[in-house]
Design a protein around this motif. Structure first.
Motif, mmCIF file in Angstrom:
data_model
loop_
_atom_site.group_PDB
_atom_site.id
_atom_site.type_symbol
_atom_site.label_atom_id
_atom_site.label_comp_id
_atom_site.label_asym_id
_atom_site.label_seq_id
_atom_site.Cartn_x
_atom_site.Cartn_y
_atom_site.Cartn_z
ATOM 1 N N ASP A 105 0.825 -1.209 0.000
ATOM 2 C CA ASP A 105 0.000 0.000 0.000
ATOM 3 C C ASP A 105 0.861 1.262 0.000
ATOM 4 O OD1 ASP A 105 -2.243 -1.574 0.000
ATOM 5 O OD2 ASP A 105 -2.668 -1.306 2.139
ATOM 6 N N ILE A 106 1.941 1.242 0.769
ATOM 7 C CA ILE A 106 2.830 2.396 0.832
ATOM 8 C C ILE A 106 3.479 2.642 -0.532
ATOM 9 C CG2 ILE A 106 5.011 3.252 1.813
ATOM 10 C CD1 ILE A 106 4.136 1.844 4.452
ATOM 11 N N SER A 107 3.955 1.589 -1.160
ATOM 12 C CA SER A 107 4.579 1.734 -2.480
ATOM 13 C C SER A 107 3.575 2.229 -3.502
ATOM 14 C CB SER A 107 5.163 0.396 -2.946
ATOM 15 O OG SER A 107 6.245 0.024 -2.147
ATOM 16 N N GLU A 108 2.366 1.711 -3.425
ATOM 17 C CA GLU A 108 1.342 2.148 -4.372
ATOM 18 C C GLU A 108 0.964 3.619 -4.137
ATOM 19 O OE1 GLU A 108 -2.847 0.518 -6.226
ATOM 20 O OE2 GLU A 108 -1.886 -0.567 -4.589
ATOM 21 N N TYR A 109 0.899 4.032 -2.894
ATOM 22 C CA TYR A 109 0.602 5.429 -2.574
ATOM 23 C C TYR A 109 1.682 6.360 -3.132
ATOM 24 C CZ TYR A 109 0.030 9.684 0.171
ATOM 25 O OH TYR A 109 -0.115 10.991 0.553
ATOM 26 N N LYS A 110 2.946 5.977 -2.941
ATOM 27 C CA LYS A 110 4.044 6.786 -3.471
ATOM 28 C C LYS A 110 3.985 6.842 -5.000
ATOM 29 C CE LYS A 110 7.294 6.001 0.307
ATOM 30 N NZ LYS A 110 8.581 5.381 0.689
ATOM 31 N N ILE A 146 1.293 6.626 -6.847
ATOM 32 C CA ILE A 146 0.170 7.495 -7.232
ATOM 33 C C ILE A 146 0.567 8.964 -7.110
ATOM 34 C CG2 ILE A 146 -2.140 8.242 -6.521
ATOM 35 C CD1 ILE A 146 -2.695 5.264 -5.866
ATOM 36 N N LYS A 147 1.326 9.299 -6.074
ATOM 37 C CA LYS A 147 1.796 10.682 -5.933
ATOM 38 C C LYS A 147 2.725 11.054 -7.088
ATOM 39 C CE LYS A 147 2.529 12.642 -2.113
ATOM 40 N NZ LYS A 147 1.697 13.605 -1.451
#
Length: 65
Positions: free
Chosen positions: A37-42, A44-45
């Motif tokens: 989730d953290i990697s995906e959030y980064k 997306i940013k």
């Protein structure tokens, strides 16, 4: 180096990093969902930044034509 070249270089760097983060998110999906989730959030940013750069490059192309 003009503005369009600078924007293109930034786009290339961000695009490579985006692909790395998405691959990392995919690889973590089965083992550690929080890291995924953290990697995906980064990612997306970064995609948001890429979209802004595409907008700037589009504006620069209109000016130079």
């Amino acid at each position: 180096m003009n503005k369009i070249d600078t924007i293109k270089n930034s786009q290339n760097k961000l695009s490579k990093r985006y692909k790395q983060l998405m691959e990392q998110a995919y690889n973590f999906r089965q083992t550690d969902s929080a890291l995924s989730d953290i990697s995906e959030y980064k990612a997306i940013k970064l995609l948001n930044k890429l979209n802004r750069l595409k907008f700037l490059a589009r504006d620069q192309n209109k000016i130079s034509v």
